[in-house]
Design an enzyme around this catalytic site. Structure first.
Site, mmCIF file in Angstrom:
data_model
loop_
_atom_site.group_PDB
_atom_site.id
_atom_site.type_symbol
_atom_site.label_atom_id
_atom_site.label_comp_id
_atom_site.label_asym_id
_atom_site.label_seq_id
_atom_site.Cartn_x
_atom_site.Cartn_y
_atom_site.Cartn_z
ATOM 1 N N CYS A 1 -6.304 -1.215 7.113
ATOM 2 C CA CYS A 1 -5.059 -1.553 7.780
ATOM 3 C C CYS A 1 -5.199 -1.309 9.416
ATOM 4 O O CYS A 1 -5.258 -0.285 9.798
ATOM 5 C CB CYS A 1 -3.942 -0.814 7.379
ATOM 6 S SG CYS A 1 -2.341 -1.272 8.146
ATOM 7 N N GLY B 1 -1.538 -15.041 8.707
ATOM 8 C CA GLY B 1 -0.871 -16.472 8.899
ATOM 9 C C GLY B 1 -2.040 -17.270 9.126
ATOM 10 O O GLY B 1 -3.265 -17.027 9.283
ATOM 11 N N SER C 1 1.001 -1.285 0.008
ATOM 12 C CA SER C 1 -0.144 0.118 0.004
ATOM 13 C C SER C 1 0.729 1.242 -0.163
ATOM 14 O O SER C 1 1.910 1.313 0.709
ATOM 15 C CB SER C 1 -0.954 -0.075 1.194
ATOM 16 O OG SER C 1 -1.743 -1.132 1.212
ATOM 17 N N GLY D 1 3.368 -0.309 9.806
ATOM 18 C CA GLY D 1 2.720 1.099 9.430
ATOM 19 C C GLY D 1 2.618 1.629 8.199
ATOM 20 O O GLY D 1 2.796 3.062 8.003
ATOM 21 N N LEU D 2 2.439 0.853 7.206
ATOM 22 C CA LEU D 2 2.383 1.383 5.797
ATOM 23 C C LEU D 2 3.293 2.315 5.544
ATOM 24 O O LEU D 2 3.142 3.284 4.545
ATOM 25 C CB LEU D 2 0.879 2.224 5.623
ATOM 26 C CG LEU D 2 -0.246 1.343 6.247
ATOM 27 C CD1 LEU D 2 -1.583 2.308 6.213
ATOM 28 C CD2 LEU D 2 -0.596 0.320 4.987
ATOM 29 N N ASN E 1 -7.201 0.112 0.366
ATOM 30 C CA ASN E 1 -6.696 -0.185 1.768
ATOM 31 C C ASN E 1 -7.361 0.501 2.775
ATOM 32 O O ASN E 1 -6.830 1.603 3.006
ATOM 33 C CB ASN E 1 -5.361 -0.435 1.994
ATOM 34 C CG ASN E 1 -4.951 -0.988 3.350
ATOM 35 O OD1 ASN E 1 -5.630 -1.506 4.126
ATOM 36 N ND2 ASN E 1 -3.532 -1.353 3.533
ATOM 37 N N ASN F 1 1.889 -7.840 12.991
ATOM 38 C CA ASN F 1 2.936 -7.027 12.536
ATOM 39 C C ASN F 1 2.258 -5.416 12.631
ATOM 40 O O ASN F 1 1.086 -5.247 12.569
ATOM 41 C CB ASN F 1 3.273 -7.025 11.213
ATOM 42 C CG ASN F 1 2.390 -6.694 10.215
ATOM 43 O OD1 ASN F 1 2.412 -5.512 9.627
ATOM 44 N ND2 ASN F 1 1.372 -7.565 9.602
ATOM 45 N N THR G 1 1.449 -14.178 4.141
ATOM 46 C CA THR G 1 2.597 -14.722 5.186
ATOM 47 C C THR G 1 3.162 -15.944 4.811
ATOM 48 O O THR G 1 4.236 -16.218 5.209
ATOM 49 C CB THR G 1 1.721 -14.574 6.798
ATOM 50 O OG1 THR G 1 1.103 -13.441 6.770
ATOM 51 C CG2 THR G 1 2.692 -14.955 7.626
#
Lengths: 301, 269, 301, 269
Positions: free
Chosen positions: A124, A213, A44, A70-71, A121, A67, A262
């Protein structure tokens, strides 16, 4: 046998790399396509560069990782140069984010000529400054952003939604009402948190992060199953896929295509080849002539 | 898996003016935790987390050593720590050096690039290989591991840019000398990319295989975030690397040219 | 060293069995207490008997299981006989559910004299007939049910919340406003779904089920961390605990006590003894004199 | 783990008027899938799922057999299946029979309770133990596994309530006869609890250890839902059981008295 058409775009198979996975550089996206993906999705990006959070940005949990990157991204200007370096024949999806409908519309317009689809997006769970799931948890804001982008570009627009809402169906219907061309389900789960027991410190710098995951697959399957029943646009399934049987499960649940993220941790880009081979074999054994026959089969049995 | 193990610092060795080695008890019995020379660890000081080479792998005493050069706020914070202070260690990660059936090896480290060279050298000697080491630094009080690697059985040749100790000049000059009088079947190197570039060029001239160890800004270290991918293969330093064969550099065109910062913007050398 | 006081009730340690785990019979609850639990929580019961869903009611997923038992129980009349058979010295929590504030209040009143606390299950993701998470996803309905029960009984009332909402903080604040005495976080996650790839059939009879087990721990930790920061009542942490370090993590995040469920699958009731021994040892090594010192430590470091 | 494996029915054996055995290919190499005699499987027909004993464990042909007595809508649906039809199998689960160092064993099965007795007997004989079997049924065309267990090397004694085949009378009568002329160091039994109660009482008189196999309504089969717990130990039939030592019956006071239904209400015999 594996080829599909998604929002008018032809793909050689229904697998894509998920947004945020090795996705900031043309180099790695070319590699992923060469390894067998049907399409690529960029990490993104936004109007301006963003350094993201400090480390630790990732930590392992049972069945996956959490995770909070933070883009981070170098901003649309530099991304445009990278997009130009992605091989012409590769179907490309640009994942974009922003803080307002105008932000989204601006960034989408900037890359419209360089990609085949846009993925918004709005979901997030570790975005800064109200850029992330706060949008995708609000049906009205989701509607406005989709509309703003649709008004600006003519290529297909997908919306990636967060599962971290009371009713994902409401958000999906709102996105469809705004005439999105497809819905991607799901962004990372939670957020989740992991605390170090020696020091009582949250391990992630951002304290919380989105979970991904194999552990999130049951949630993603349910979201795809529920949403694909009520919308007419195609659904992209993502969350915890690590082999071809996971892909089959998403297709049966109602996904028209899938994204893989993942799992590249352990298997690398080669996972795309592996899945294509095994999926084709599965289709032969189970007498499927096309991917389309598998999409939403669970709704029909 | 992939969770920092928070350990107390067991010992701190002052290796040079700017480098300290932090020693930790380590459980080598867990195969997932067993490091190979050339692999790295993510070091967490409860503020930030960065990749660091493993400079010592001591199977006898069940210890690992992480050498840290004080070059910024994170490494400076680490240098303030004392015995008994806690640090988080996640790893080992990455693809390390390959040993195959090489017999006589030249290992070349520049600056803190000596860290993986040190663990590589001790490991190679334990496995009865011949190792000559070039330990290069800007000046004498920055030279690393000379005594330790001599004691381990390597022939250590030092060189400093200013000639304050050992050979005056760059590692490649020293290397050229050694290649006159020795036949090596492998060269391994870690250090500034400009230095490694010189090593590779010289080795190519002499037709000797080279393995190099690279570094890039890292976030997840798990092979997913893409932060450490390199042009134009797209390879991940944390997975396909950090150690590559010199032949792979054909696919790493950014080598010795540029690196990306945390947002992905290129910084040229 | 492990003893705590929770809503005025003394417990020998901060562990309880979670609602729905071996909890319909006095026999198994006595066994669990004899194996070291600090308190027991019954399986959720209601005014009338309920057979629950047909099988399959449980299936494995990565990092845990998903289940849709459907709140089967023999009804409050028979449960009262079982409650009478639980040893006197055992701190008892009755988990109850219903379809309306009156239902909840009636059932709570019926057992008030037989237990030490009530836990309101307003959050089961696989309840029938609007009995479950639909309530706990609505702050107003949650408020009404807590008020109705609080008006009826004088023993402490805990509320167990679902994580499957846009903002668990809003629901928690609503429950606290209604004067609940404590909040239990979290009920099972999702719901999730698993589809058999040979037949395209959802494996659970109810199609979807609540996810439990180690995989949901990061979500539970985040919920406990977030909620314990904004409410004054104690928080019970539950979700994916399988050893003493998980208990430490919940305590640090802000839980005053913990509940353990799915881990009994592999470890049996003996897990309570194991955790007590290891937790006490951990406290000695880390110089804690009481559980209280550990509660919410992450908020203070 | 804990996911039904959907397999095609390989063979169907008609064992008696009301019992069929369904044979499946099975992978015994996966240790989590390797069943022991006395364990059970959860059988899923895509409508419902119930626990069923494993009546055959055939390591040579990599097959397992599940014997199903047609007693209700679920089992009737299974009886309509043909070769090649699919069934989901989750397991094996539970604590099976213990073999310790017993030498001469009397195995007593009543009705479909013969299912685990059959796999137990074949396993015991493979391990060079002496096994006498009492196969009890209401009438001759319900008798199970007589030829199969004779062929395996057991001495099979049949008895029917109506005397239509073999001994006329209950399993305990037949048992009494055998105890006159034989010295057993272990008795194992599975069948109606009233029958097993008689077996245990008689065995106690003769001072012989007994293992019994029980069943209860099951939901998760994983040891969490509590559905199959028994008074007043609280033990789980799916974990601590289904096989118990007769001494354990002191802690299973509901044995031969009542069972709980799906909502947890007691149904007395």
């Amino acid at each position: 046998m594996l080829n599909i058409e998604l929002c008018g775009i032809k793909l050689r198979n229904p697998t894509m790399v998920a947004a945020g996975i090795m996705g900031s550089m043309a180099s790695s996206l070319n590699w992923i396509y060469d390894s067998g993906a049907g399409a690529i999705v960029t990490k993104s990006f936004s109007k301006e560069p963003n350094k993201g959070y400090s480390n630790p940005t990732s930590v392992g949990v049972t069945g996956g990782i959490i995770n909070a990157i933070g883009l981070s991204n170098p901003g649309v200007e530099i991304i445009k140069k990278e997009l130009n370096l992605i091989k012409k024949e590769i179907p490309k999806v640009a994942s974009i984010y922003g803080a307002s409908p105008d932000d989204f519309a601006y960034t989408a317009k900037e890359v419209e000529d360089l990609v085949d689809m846009i993925e918004l997006n709005v979901s997030c769970p570790h975005a800064m400054d109200g850029c992330g799931a706060a949008i995708g948890q609000d049906p009205d804001l989701t509607f406005k952003i989709v509309r703003a982008v649709k008004n600006e570009v003519s290529i297909p627009v997908l919306v990636k939604l967060t599962p971290n809402v009371t009713s994902i169906i409401d958000i999906a219907l709102s996105a469809e009402k705004a005439e999105c061309d497809g819905i991607t389900l799901i962004n990372s789960l939670g957020p989740g948190m992991k605390i170090d027991t020696e020091t009582a410190t949250p391990i992630l710098k951002n304290k919380v992060g989105g979970m991904s995951g194999p552990a999130i697959k049951p949630i993603a399957i349910r979201c795809v199953y529920d949403v694909s029943q009520v919308v007419d646009v195609p659904v992209m399934g993502v969350g915890g896929i690590s082999d071809y049987l996971d892909v089959v499960e998403f297709l049966y649940a109602g996904a028209s295509a899938v994204q893989i993220g993942t799992a590249l941790m352990d298997k690398g880009p080669q996972i795309f080849n592996e899945i294509s081979i095994n999926l084709e074999n599965f289709m032969k054994i189970h007498d499927f002539k096309s991917i389309d026959e598998m999409v939403g089969l669970t709704h029909r049995v | 898996m992939h969770v920092p193990k928070v350990l107390k610092i067991k010992k701190i060795l002052t290796e040079s003016k700017s480098v300290k080695t932090f020693i930790f008890d380590w459980n080598f019995n867990d195969s997932l935790l067993k490091p190979e020379p050339g692999q790295f660890m993510m070091i967490w000081n409860f503020e930030d987390e960065k990749p660091m080479s493993i400079s010592k792998i001591d199977f006898e005493n069940n210890e690992i050593g992480i050498s840290i050069k004080n070059i910024g706020s994170f490494t400076n914070a680490l240098h303030q720590l004392n015995n008994g202070d806690k640090v988080g260690i996640r790893g080992p990660y990455g693809h390390g050096f390959e040993f195959n059936d090489f017999k006589k090896i030249l290992a070349i480290g520049g600056g803190i690039g000596m860290a993986p060279i040190a663990s590589f050298t001790e490991f190679a000697i334990k496995n009865n290989l011949d190792v000559d080491v070039i330990s290069a630094a800007t000046t004498s009080n920055e030279l690393l591991y000379e005594d330790r690697l001599n004691d381990a059985g390597a022939n250590v040749f030092t060189c400093t840019d200013d000639g304050s100790c050992g050979f005056k000049g760059f590692a490649t000059h020293r290397m050229e000398d050694l290649l006159q009088n020795n036949v090596y079947d492998l060269i391994v190197t870690c250090g500034p990319e400009i230095m490694m570039k010189g090593v590779v060029e010289l080795a190519n001239k002499h037709n000797i295989s080279v393995q190099i160890s690279m570094e890039r800004w890292m976030k997840c270290a798990l092979g997913v975030c893409g932060q450490c991918c390199v042009d134009d293969s797209g390879w991940r330093i944390c997975k396909e690397g950090p150690v590559f064969w010199a032949d792979d550099l054909n696919n790493i065109k950014e080598f010795a040219k540029y690196k990306r910062d945390s947002s992905g913007i290129r910084n040229y050398y």
